[in-house]
Design an enzyme around this catalytic site. Sequence first.
Site, mmCIF file in Angstrom:
data_model
loop_
_atom_site.group_PDB
_atom_site.id
_atom_site.type_symbol
_atom_site.label_atom_id
_atom_site.label_comp_id
_atom_site.label_asym_id
_atom_site.label_seq_id
_atom_site.Cartn_x
_atom_site.Cartn_y
_atom_site.Cartn_z
ATOM 1 C CG ASP A 182 -2.044 0.977 1.151
ATOM 2 O OD1 ASP A 182 -2.289 1.497 0.042
ATOM 3 O OD2 ASP A 182 -2.682 1.249 2.181
ATOM 4 C CG HIS A 224 -0.156 2.005 -9.296
ATOM 5 N ND1 HIS A 224 -0.381 1.592 -7.991
ATOM 6 C CD2 HIS A 224 -1.259 2.714 -9.639
ATOM 7 C CE1 HIS A 224 -1.565 2.032 -7.585
ATOM 8 N NE2 HIS A 224 -2.107 2.732 -8.566
ATOM 9 C CG LEU A 257 9.052 -17.875 -3.257
ATOM 10 C CD1 LEU A 257 10.037 -16.792 -2.829
ATOM 11 C CD2 LEU A 257 7.958 -17.241 -4.079
HETATM 12 C C1 FPP Z 1 -1.901 0.214 -3.240
HETATM 13 O O1 FPP Z 1 -1.477 1.529 -3.395
HETATM 14 C C2 FPP Z 1 -1.482 -0.626 -4.338
HETATM 15 C C3 FPP Z 1 -2.306 -1.221 -5.227
HETATM 16 C C4 FPP Z 1 -3.766 -1.043 -5.231
HETATM 17 C C5 FPP Z 1 -1.819 -2.064 -6.300
HETATM 18 C C6 FPP Z 1 -0.517 -2.752 -6.077
HETATM 19 C C7 FPP Z 1 0.204 -2.775 -7.353
HETATM 20 C C8 FPP Z 1 1.543 -2.751 -7.524
HETATM 21 C C9 FPP Z 1 2.477 -2.792 -6.396
HETATM 22 C C10 FPP Z 1 2.153 -2.650 -8.864
HETATM 23 C C11 FPP Z 1 1.859 -3.713 -9.835
HETATM 24 C C12 FPP Z 1 1.741 -5.083 -9.290
HETATM 25 C C13 FPP Z 1 2.476 -6.144 -9.661
HETATM 26 C C14 FPP Z 1 2.227 -7.480 -9.063
HETATM 27 C C15 FPP Z 1 3.570 -6.030 -10.632
HETATM 28 P P1 FPP Z 1 -2.590 2.672 -3.436
HETATM 29 O O2 FPP Z 1 -2.810 3.014 -4.859
HETATM 30 O O3 FPP Z 1 -3.817 2.231 -2.704
HETATM 31 O O4 FPP Z 1 -1.849 3.799 -2.660
HETATM 32 P P2 FPP Z 1 -2.520 4.984 -1.803
HETATM 33 O O5 FPP Z 1 -3.283 4.316 -0.683
HETATM 34 O O6 FPP Z 1 -1.353 5.761 -1.322
HETATM 35 O O7 FPP Z 1 -3.405 5.745 -2.739
#
Ligand code: FPP
Length: 254
Positions: free
Chosen positions: A32, A49, A143
Amino acid sequence: MNSNASSLAEKAAIDAGLDFSRLPVHVAIIMDGNGRWAKKRRLNRIKGHEKGAETVRMVLRTFRKIGIPNLTLFAFSTENWQRPKTEVAALMRLLKKFLLSEEQEMIENNIRLNAIGQLERFPEDVQKSIQKVMGSTEQNDGLLLSIALSYGGRADIQKMVYDIAAKVKTGKIDPAEITPELISNHLYTRSVPDPDLLIRTSGEMRISNFYLWQIAYTELYMTKTLWPDFSKEECIGILKEYQQRNRRYGNIEE
Ligand code: FPP
């Protein structure tokens, strides 16, 4: 200790004093803070992201080198479909890019991909890349990387209840046979042990509909670090802290 002792990540883990005989068998991560990371830099959320995807690569490599057998990454929740179309599309693109760019490394490093969740909701090209990498890594027994995609803990439980109820209706299962093991075997995570450790980045103190049934005795670790800033050193530090925890499972100390 395994044969990767000379690798850099393991060296960092050895230097940090990690006890390789007491590693968690399964670590699950709520990644997150990508959006906040971007906002702090006046960048588009998608840049967050993209940087977050780099952290995914680092964490996967670190866990593989340390020798952790199971890792789950919560990459897309059942609620994430509500985000703006452009953000959802960018997440799909990043997921597909990650899978295809890591495929060879996963094959070479004995990593098996296990995508869990409502995969049928994803665009066909994304589903195809998931199936491709699951197929090309299915013989691997190192893994096990579970990526939770359109996953929700409640949807998982709802599906499990539906499937068990259907079997009861047709007489395949007697209600007296419904044990915790039977329930676990009807969840998306049926081939994965319950997590020993759940890490959440970005400082939020909640589970956000991730694993629910599976985390009954999981150790929780919340860090304020935003996912794109999460480092190998912090990751190893959390594993060390986990090794200090006294897990009693409702029992008393010996
Ligand atoms: C949360 O940050 C993250 C997500 C909803 C998506 C996670 C995705 C990635 C880490 C990148 C792509 C994934 C892979 C497996 C390659 P948020 O957008 O909720 O952050 P915020 O709470 O600060 O808005």
